[in-house]
Design a protein around this motif. Structure first.
Motif, short mmCIF file in Angstrom:
data_model
loop_
_atom_site.label_atom_id
_atom_site.label_comp_id
_atom_site.label_asym_id
_atom_site.label_seq_id
_atom_site.Cartn_x
_atom_site.Cartn_y
_atom_site.Cartn_z
N SER A 42 0.83 -1.19 0.00
CA SER A 42 0.00 0.00 0.00
C SER A 42 0.87 1.25 0.00
O SER A 42 2.11 1.19 0.09
CB SER A 42 -0.92 -0.01 1.22
OG SER A 42 -1.92 1.00 1.10
N VAL A 43 0.22 2.41 -0.12
CA VAL A 43 0.94 3.68 -0.12
C VAL A 43 1.64 3.89 1.22
O VAL A 43 1.08 3.62 2.29
CB VAL A 43 -0.04 4.85 -0.37
CG1 VAL A 43 0.69 6.19 -0.29
CG2 VAL A 43 -0.69 4.69 -1.74
N ASP A 44 2.89 4.35 1.16
CA ASP A 44 3.69 4.68 2.35
C ASP A 44 4.02 3.46 3.21
O ASP A 44 4.30 3.60 4.40
CB ASP A 44 2.98 5.73 3.23
CG ASP A 44 2.93 7.09 2.56
OD1 ASP A 44 3.84 7.39 1.77
OD2 ASP A 44 1.98 7.85 2.82
N ASP A 45 4.01 2.28 2.63
CA ASP A 45 4.43 1.10 3.38
C ASP A 45 5.95 1.02 3.52
O ASP A 45 6.46 0.21 4.29
CB ASP A 45 3.92 -0.18 2.70
CG ASP A 45 2.46 -0.46 3.02
OD1 ASP A 45 1.88 0.29 3.82
OD2 ASP A 45 1.91 -1.42 2.46
N GLY A 46 6.66 1.83 2.73
CA GLY A 46 8.12 1.86 2.84
C GLY A 46 8.84 1.11 1.75
O GLY A 46 10.01 0.72 1.93
N LYS A 47 8.19 0.92 0.59
CA LYS A 47 8.81 0.15 -0.48
C LYS A 47 10.08 0.82 -1.00
O LYS A 47 11.12 0.18 -1.14
CB LYS A 47 7.80 -0.05 -1.62
CG LYS A 47 6.54 -0.80 -1.20
CD LYS A 47 5.55 -0.89 -2.33
CE LYS A 47 5.07 0.46 -2.80
NZ LYS A 47 4.36 1.22 -1.75
N SER A 48 9.96 2.11 -1.32
CA SER A 48 11.12 2.82 -1.86
C SER A 48 12.25 2.91 -0.83
O SER A 48 13.43 2.81 -1.17
CB SER A 48 10.72 4.22 -2.33
OG SER A 48 9.77 4.15 -3.38
N THR A 49 11.88 3.08 0.43
CA THR A 49 12.90 3.13 1.49
C THR A 49 13.59 1.79 1.63
O THR A 49 14.82 1.72 1.83
CB THR A 49 12.26 3.53 2.83
OG1 THR A 49 11.63 4.82 2.68
CG2 THR A 49 13.30 3.62 3.93
N LEU A 50 12.84 0.70 1.51
CA LEU A 50 13.44 -0.63 1.61
C LEU A 50 14.46 -0.85 0.48
O LEU A 50 15.56 -1.36 0.73
CB LEU A 50 12.35 -1.70 1.54
CG LEU A 50 12.85 -3.15 1.61
CD1 LEU A 50 13.42 -3.46 2.99
CD2 LEU A 50 11.73 -4.13 1.27
N ILE A 51 14.09 -0.47 -0.74
CA ILE A 51 15.02 -0.62 -1.85
C ILE A 51 16.24 0.26 -1.64
O ILE A 51 17.38 -0.15 -1.88
CB ILE A 51 14.33 -0.28 -3.19
CG1 ILE A 51 13.26 -1.31 -3.49
CG2 ILE A 51 15.35 -0.23 -4.33
CD1 ILE A 51 12.47 -1.04 -4.74
N GLY A 52 16.01 1.50 -1.17
CA GLY A 52 17.13 2.38 -0.87
C GLY A 52 18.06 1.79 0.16
O GLY A 52 19.29 1.90 0.06
N ARG A 53 17.49 1.11 1.16
CA ARG A 53 18.30 0.47 2.20
C ARG A 53 19.12 -0.67 1.60
O ARG A 53 20.30 -0.84 1.92
CB ARG A 53 17.39 -0.06 3.31
CG ARG A 53 18.09 -0.87 4.37
CD ARG A 53 19.16 -0.09 5.10
NE ARG A 53 18.60 1.07 5.80
CZ ARG A 53 19.35 1.96 6.45
NH1 ARG A 53 20.67 1.84 6.45
NH2 ARG A 53 18.78 2.98 7.05
N LEU A 54 18.52 -1.48 0.72
CA LEU A 54 19.26 -2.56 0.08
C LEU A 54 20.42 -2.01 -0.76
O LEU A 54 21.54 -2.54 -0.72
CB LEU A 54 18.32 -3.37 -0.82
CG LEU A 54 17.37 -4.36 -0.14
CD1 LEU A 54 16.32 -4.87 -1.12
CD2 LEU A 54 18.13 -5.53 0.48
N LEU A 55 20.16 -0.93 -1.49
CA LEU A 55 21.21 -0.32 -2.31
C LEU A 55 22.30 0.28 -1.44
O LEU A 55 23.49 0.14 -1.73
CB LEU A 55 20.61 0.75 -3.22
CG LEU A 55 19.58 0.29 -4.26
CD1 LEU A 55 19.00 1.49 -4.99
CD2 LEU A 55 20.21 -0.68 -5.25
#
Length: 440
Positions: free
Chosen positions: A24-37
């Motif tokens: 869902s919106v604001d679940d942290g998907k982009s932040t999770l990918i940023g953390r992996l990178l």
């Protein structure tokens, strides 16, 4: 406490893993990918400097690594699918960050169609886990998991995010895990690899295992390193959509068809089966047969090619073959002019019985109409509900009638032969995704 819902065989697969993040919106998907990178040191120095400059002394916003569009940065949401690449010592990864907003579900469908795994995020701060009653999952969590299941994504991982923001993470995780187990069982989703607790913002259990007495499972990255990639069916009959036709100047004059002849090479990615010189093949829609004279890969002649590989086929005689045709083993194609399918509707204009659309199967376009809508799926209780139309983001079972027959196959047995897209002829919008259930 084990995080695994349905145990999966751990195999040594070192090929690049394509996975998407959804939720869902604001679940942290982009932040999770940023953390992996960030943790895998896949961020360029100038990218990191720009992020630190924007942060102005505050913690770096890792979501900005994927939200590249100006509108995404302004609104703080993901609009388009963003692809990123990184690698560890044991594996390479291709990540698709799918939008969480219901309006952009079509983008998630696009990303899921070619993925080996789906990481569905669950924001623990958005659900009530304290009341003692069964946890109610968000509609988008259910919808994205169902779509990943319908699109035959081989592995689904539930990542329970933002556990750093709750006062009792162990209890919150167990309650959410139980709800996800119940949902997966009710929906018949048997491809769930694991449910994993994470904090994308703080980095807990993303690349380094969580140090907590209530969790003894792998980190997200450890799990991703062990997941298998999609295995296409290499045995049985050949099926290859023709994507491109070229003349092979390098072999001109050397073919069995006479001096000065330039063999035509029919390129495409093999959907299933394999091909080698000497194999008999049949062409759709003409029905003509021929024998394979040579097989090419990357411009070179090879002994054979198999499912999942892009190959060029040279035939022993001239046939009228163009983009959109199919090459198969003799008798392997069963063209149908009517079939039943699961339809994921993505357009704001509803799907209407009797209305004409364009459908694309492989590289061939054919006019079609929706003959009937059997029912739609209620994503809240997973029960079929009678319907006369399908609204945006609804999923239903339909009957499709084609102007010309197509060699469709059940999607459950082949993702290439069983998938079609629906396009509105007036607006040219991609309106839906069709997954064939049965032909005839």
């Amino acid at each position: 406490m084990s995080a695994v819902l349905q145990p999966t065989e751990q195999v040594a697969d070192h090929r690049a893993l394509r996975f998407l993040t959804a939720g869902s919106v604001d679940d942290g998907k982009s932040t999770l990918i940023g953390r992996l990178l960030f943790d895998s040191q896949a961020i360029l120095a100038d990218q990191l400097q720009n992020l630190e400059k924007r942060a102005a002394g505050a913690p770096v916003d890792l979501s900005l690594l994927t939200d590249g569009l100006e509108a995404e940065r302004e609104q703080g949401i993901t609009i388009d699918v963003a692809y990123r690449y990184f690698a560890t010592r044991s594996r390479k990864f291709i990540i698709a960050d799918a939008p969480g907003h219901e309006q952009y579900t079509r983008n998630m469908v696009t990303a899921a169609a070619g993925s080996d795994a789906a990481v569905v995020l669950v924001d623990i701060t958005k659900i009530d886990w304290k009341s003692g009653a069964p946890v109610q999952l968000l509609p988008q969590t259910r919808r994205h998991a169902l779509l990943a299941h319908l699109l035959r994504v081989p592995s689904i991982v539930f990542a329970v995010n933002k556990l750093d923001a709750v006062d009792d993470p162990a209890r919150a995780f167990r309650a959410t895990e139980a709800a996800l187990q119940a949902f997966a069982a009710e929906a018949g989703i048997t491809t769930v690899a694991a449910t994993i607790p994470v904090s994308a913002l703080r980095g807990d259990n993303v690349t380094v295992p969580l140090d907590a007495p209530w969790y003894r499972g792998p980190s997200l990255l450890q799990l991703l390193e062990r997941l298998p990639t999609t295995q296409e069916r290499t045995e049985g009959s050949l099926l290859q959509p023709v994507q491109y036709v070229a003349r092979d100047e390098a072999e001109a004059g050397q073919s069995a068809q006479g001096a000065g002849h330039q063999p035509r090479v029919f390129w495409g990615r093999i959907a299933h089966g394999s091909v080698q010189a000497g194999d008999a093949v049949q062409v759709f829609p003409s029905g003509e047969t021929a024998v394979v004279a040579a097989v090419r890969r990357a411009g070179s002649t090879v002994a054979s090619a198999q499912a999942g590989e892009s190959a060029g086929i040279v035939l022993d005689r001239q046939l009228d073959i163009s983009r959109g045709d199919w090459i198969a083993s003799p008798g392997g194609l069963q063209p149908a002019q009517r079939f039943t399918a699961t339809l994921a509707w993505l357009d704001t204009e509803p799907a209407v019985v009797g209305r004409k659309y364009w459908v694309r199967h492989g590289n061939r376009w054919v006019q079609a109409r929706i003959g009937a809508i059997a029912h739609r799926l209620d994503i809240h209780n997973l029960q079929p509900v009678g319907a006369e139309t399908l609204q945006v983001n609804e999923i239903g079972d339909v009957t499709i009638e084609l102007q010309q027959p197509l060699p469709v196959e059940p999607y459950a047995s082949n993702r290439v032969g069983g998938a079609l897209i629906v396009v509105d002829p007036a607006s040219n919008r991609t309106s839906g995704a069709l997954l064939v259930r049965s032909a005839g």
